[in-house]
Design a protein around this motif. Structure first.
Motif, PDB file in Angstrom:
ATOM      1  N   ILE A  93       0.855  -1.173   0.000  1.00  0.00           N
ATOM      2  CA  ILE A  93       0.000   0.000   0.000  1.00  0.00           C
ATOM      3  C   ILE A  93       0.897   1.231   0.000  1.00  0.00           C
ATOM      4  CG2 ILE A  93      -1.968  -1.113   1.095  1.00  0.00           C
ATOM      5  CD1 ILE A  93      -1.113   0.086   3.755  1.00  0.00           C
ATOM      6  N   VAL A  94       0.385   2.340  -0.511  1.00  0.00           N
ATOM      7  CA  VAL A  94       1.209   3.544  -0.685  1.00  0.00           C
ATOM      8  C   VAL A  94       1.204   4.427   0.548  1.00  0.00           C
ATOM      9  CG1 VAL A  94       1.493   5.659  -2.030  1.00  0.00           C
ATOM     10  CG2 VAL A  94       0.902   3.536  -3.182  1.00  0.00           C
ATOM     11  N   GLY A  95       0.036   4.643   1.126  1.00  0.00           N
ATOM     12  CA  GLY A  95      -0.065   5.562   2.252  1.00  0.00           C
ATOM     13  C   GLY A  95      -0.235   6.999   1.793  1.00  0.00           C
ATOM     14  N   PRO A  96      -0.446   7.909   2.727  1.00  0.00           N
ATOM     15  CA  PRO A  96      -0.670   9.317   2.377  1.00  0.00           C
ATOM     16  C   PRO A  96       0.618  10.024   1.973  1.00  0.00           C
ATOM     17  CG  PRO A  96      -0.627   9.063   4.748  1.00  0.00           C
ATOM     18  CD  PRO A  96      -0.546   7.671   4.179  1.00  0.00           C
ATOM     19  N   ASN A  97       0.460  11.207   1.418  1.00  0.00           N
ATOM     20  CA  ASN A  97       1.599  12.067   1.093  1.00  0.00           C
ATOM     21  C   ASN A  97       1.662  13.192   2.120  1.00  0.00           C
ATOM     22  OD1 ASN A  97       0.519  11.533  -2.200  1.00  0.00           O
ATOM     23  ND2 ASN A  97       2.432  10.735  -1.393  1.00  0.00           N
ATOM     24  N   ALA A  98       2.772  13.243   2.862  1.00  0.00           N
ATOM     25  CA  ALA A  98       2.943  14.265   3.887  1.00  0.00           C
ATOM     26  C   ALA A  98       4.415  14.330   4.271  1.00  0.00           C
ATOM     27  CB  ALA A  98       2.102  13.945   5.126  1.00  0.00           C
ATOM     28  N   PRO A  99       4.905  15.487   4.751  1.00  0.00           N
ATOM     29  CA  PRO A  99       6.285  15.566   5.243  1.00  0.00           C
ATOM     30  C   PRO A  99       6.484  14.612   6.419  1.00  0.00           C
ATOM     31  CG  PRO A  99       5.279  17.756   5.118  1.00  0.00           C
ATOM     32  CD  PRO A  99       4.190  16.772   4.872  1.00  0.00           C
ATOM     33  N   THR A 100       7.698  14.162   6.596  1.00  0.00           N
ATOM     34  CA  THR A 100       7.999  13.179   7.639  1.00  0.00           C
ATOM     35  C   THR A 100       7.510  13.644   9.011  1.00  0.00           C
ATOM     36  OG1 THR A 100       9.927  12.371   6.414  1.00  0.00           O
ATOM     37  CG2 THR A 100       9.869  11.915   8.779  1.00  0.00           C
ATOM     38  N   TRP A 101       7.715  14.924   9.340  1.00  0.00           N
ATOM     39  CA  TRP A 101       7.359  15.411  10.670  1.00  0.00           C
ATOM     40  C   TRP A 101       5.854  15.574  10.866  1.00  0.00           C
ATOM     41  CZ3 TRP A 101      10.020  17.847   6.864  1.00  0.00           C
ATOM     42  CH2 TRP A 101       9.419  18.958   6.270  1.00  0.00           C
ATOM     43  N   GLU A 102       5.098  15.413   9.792  1.00  0.00           N
ATOM     44  CA  GLU A 102       3.639  15.463   9.886  1.00  0.00           C
ATOM     45  C   GLU A 102       3.000  14.122   9.516  1.00  0.00           C
ATOM     46  OE1 GLU A 102       2.347  18.629   7.362  1.00  0.00           O
ATOM     47  OE2 GLU A 102       3.343  20.197   8.543  1.00  0.00           O
ATOM     48  N   TYR A 103       3.827  13.137   9.204  1.00  0.00           N
ATOM     49  CA  TYR A 103       3.299  11.866   8.704  1.00  0.00           C
ATOM     50  C   TYR A 103       2.563  11.120   9.825  1.00  0.00           C
ATOM     51  CZ  TYR A 103       3.065   8.129   5.264  1.00  0.00           C
ATOM     52  OH  TYR A 103       2.610   7.214   4.343  1.00  0.00           O
ATOM     53  N   PRO A 104       1.354  10.628   9.573  1.00  0.00           N
ATOM     54  CA  PRO A 104       0.596   9.929  10.621  1.00  0.00           C
ATOM     55  C   PRO A 104       1.297   8.636  11.055  1.00  0.00           C
ATOM     56  CG  PRO A 104      -0.818  10.543   8.766  1.00  0.00           C
ATOM     57  CD  PRO A 104       0.587  10.766   8.321  1.00  0.00           C
ATOM     58  N   ILE A 114       2.410  -3.974   5.754  1.00  0.00           N
ATOM     59  CA  ILE A 114       1.980  -4.703   4.560  1.00  0.00           C
ATOM     60  C   ILE A 114       3.140  -4.902   3.594  1.00  0.00           C
ATOM     61  CG2 ILE A 114       0.488  -4.639   2.522  1.00  0.00           C
ATOM     62  CD1 ILE A 114      -0.977  -5.263   5.126  1.00  0.00           C
ATOM     63  N   GLY A 115       3.824  -3.828   3.244  1.00  0.00           N
ATOM     64  CA  GLY A 115       4.821  -3.906   2.181  1.00  0.00           C
ATOM     65  C   GLY A 115       6.105  -4.620   2.544  1.00  0.00           C
ATOM     66  N   LEU A 116       6.554  -4.479   3.786  1.00  0.00           N
ATOM     67  CA  LEU A 116       7.818  -5.097   4.197  1.00  0.00           C
ATOM     68  C   LEU A 116       7.597  -6.335   5.058  1.00  0.00           C
ATOM     69  CD1 LEU A 116      10.866  -5.193   4.291  1.00  0.00           C
ATOM     70  CD2 LEU A 116      10.820  -3.486   6.144  1.00  0.00           C
ATOM     71  N   THR A 117       6.858  -6.184   6.154  1.00  0.00           N
ATOM     72  CA  THR A 117       6.599  -7.347   7.011  1.00  0.00           C
ATOM     73  C   THR A 117       5.805  -8.400   6.244  1.00  0.00           C
ATOM     74  OG1 THR A 117       6.581  -5.894   8.954  1.00  0.00           O
ATOM     75  CG2 THR A 117       5.683  -8.114   9.219  1.00  0.00           C
ATOM     76  N   ALA A 189       3.893   3.468 -12.319  1.00  0.00           N
ATOM     77  CA  ALA A 189       3.256   2.718 -13.397  1.00  0.00           C
ATOM     78  C   ALA A 189       1.770   3.038 -13.426  1.00  0.00           C
ATOM     79  CB  ALA A 189       3.470   1.218 -13.206  1.00  0.00           C
ATOM     80  N   LYS A 190       1.120   2.618 -14.493  1.00  0.00           N
ATOM     81  CA  LYS A 190      -0.313   2.905 -14.661  1.00  0.00           C
ATOM     82  C   LYS A 190      -1.142   1.910 -13.839  1.00  0.00           C
ATOM     83  CE  LYS A 190       0.243   4.938 -19.277  1.00  0.00           C
ATOM     84  NZ  LYS A 190      -0.075   4.813 -20.723  1.00  0.00           N
ATOM     85  N   THR A 191      -1.111   2.108 -12.528  1.00  0.00           N
ATOM     86  CA  THR A 191      -1.872   1.258 -11.631  1.00  0.00           C
ATOM     87  C   THR A 191      -2.884   2.110 -10.864  1.00  0.00           C
ATOM     88  OG1 THR A 191      -0.371   1.541  -9.755  1.00  0.00           O
ATOM     89  CG2 THR A 191       0.146  -0.219 -11.322  1.00  0.00           C
ATOM     90  N   THR A 192      -3.919   1.463 -10.360  1.00  0.00           N
ATOM     91  CA  THR A 192      -4.919   2.159  -9.563  1.00  0.00           C
ATOM     92  C   THR A 192      -4.289   2.779  -8.327  1.00  0.00           C
ATOM     93  OG1 THR A 192      -6.640   0.647 -10.333  1.00  0.00           O
ATOM     94  CG2 THR A 192      -7.091   1.881  -8.322  1.00  0.00           C
ATOM     95  N   MET A 193      -3.356   2.051  -7.714  1.00  0.00           N
ATOM     96  CA  MET A 193      -2.704   2.541  -6.503  1.00  0.00           C
ATOM     97  C   MET A 193      -1.906   3.812  -6.788  1.00  0.00           C
ATOM     98  SD  MET A 193      -0.329   0.371  -3.838  1.00  0.00           S
ATOM     99  CE  MET A 193       1.100   0.218  -4.922  1.00  0.00           C
ATOM    100  N   ALA A 194      -1.151   3.808  -7.885  1.00  0.00           N
ATOM    101  CA  ALA A 194      -0.336   4.971  -8.219  1.00  0.00           C
ATOM    102  C   ALA A 194      -1.210   6.167  -8.584  1.00  0.00           C
ATOM    103  CB  ALA A 194       0.603   4.631  -9.364  1.00  0.00           C
TER     104      ALA A 194
END
Length: 249
Positions: A93-104, A114-117, A189-194
């Motif tokens: 999963i991609v997650g939101p776009n935000a600066p590191t210090w504001e990232y949830p 999901i992506g690593l574990t 790439a041309k994916t729904t997630m992207a």
């Protein structure tokens, strides 16, 4: 379209309900293989399997973030097809776009889980079976973000960097057997997630690609299928670039 010999080979493709995962599954099926598509979206999975319409494909609703779910699905695939030869770790999963210090914080945890574990869970469950048969091909779908880091995408970038390190570690551990472990690093790439990401973020990462366009799903599938084939018998623990010239290493 190049064709590789996947006759008598069985593949698991995670996140195979759409995008790169589905395209890879279809290419393997077209080349004589059998595929178990894993996705946590049961409705999408059912739709995809029905649209593919092959006796050699099955779908399993699997949450790769849950080790017990992964282990149960692995045993079920072996029971259904008799073996597992190929593992394509594509789910993320991609997650939101935000600066590191504001990232949830919870979003960071979810993306990494999901992506690593999840990728670790799949390798942990499938590799012993491959070792017992002395054959396997594992391809981990990372990202150019794992090489370079994308601003405002700290969780996704960190996850995909971790996938590259996992690939190198596991590749070395299995190097004395006929099991290869490699990674690919696609640009957007041309994916729904992207395409679900913020328009300004998409514009930023697209502007960094010298090819001047998004990656086509068929282009990603072609490289992944070669790495999944028996012909890829020497290279392991390596990273293959799919960034359209953005990364040159």
């Amino acid at each position: 379209m190049n064709s590789y010999d996947f006759k008598d080979r069985v593949a698991i493709v995670t996140g195979g309900g759409q995008g790169i995962g589905r395209t890879v599954a279809e290419r393997i099926l077209a080349s004589g293989g059998k595929v178990s598509i894993w996705d946590r979206d049961a409705a999408l999975l059912e739709k995809t399997v029905a649209e593919i319409g092959s006796a050699n494909v099955e779908g399993r609703a699997v949450d790769i973030g849950d080790l017990a779910s992964v282990e149960a699905a692995t045993a079920a695939v072996i029971g259904h097809f008799g073996q597992i030869d190929i593992l394509i770790n594509n789910a993320a999963i991609v997650g939101p776009n935000a600066p590191t210090w504001e990232y949830p914080p919870q979003a960071f945890s979810d993306v990494v889980h999901i992506g690593l574990t999840g990728t670790f869970h799949c390798c942990r469950a499938v590799v012993p079976h491959m070792m017992a048969r002395n054959y396997g091909r594992i391809v981990n779908v990372s990202s150019v973000a794992g090489k370079e880091g994308n601003p405002n995408a700290v969780a996704y970038s960190s996850t995909k960097a971790g996938v590259l390190a996992l690939t190198k570690s596991l590749g070395k551990e299995l190097a004395t057997q006929n099991i290869s472990v490699n990674a690919v690093t696609p640009a957007v790439a041309k994916t729904t997630m992207a395409l679900s990401q913020a328009p300004e973020f998409l514009a930023y990462i697209l502007a960094k690609i010298p090819r001047g366009r998004m990656l086509e799903l068929s282009e990603a599938a072609s490289m992944i299928c070669f790495l999944s084939s028996e012909e890829n018998s020497f290279t392991t623990g390596a990273t293959f670039d799919l960034s359209g010239g953005r990364a040159t290493y």
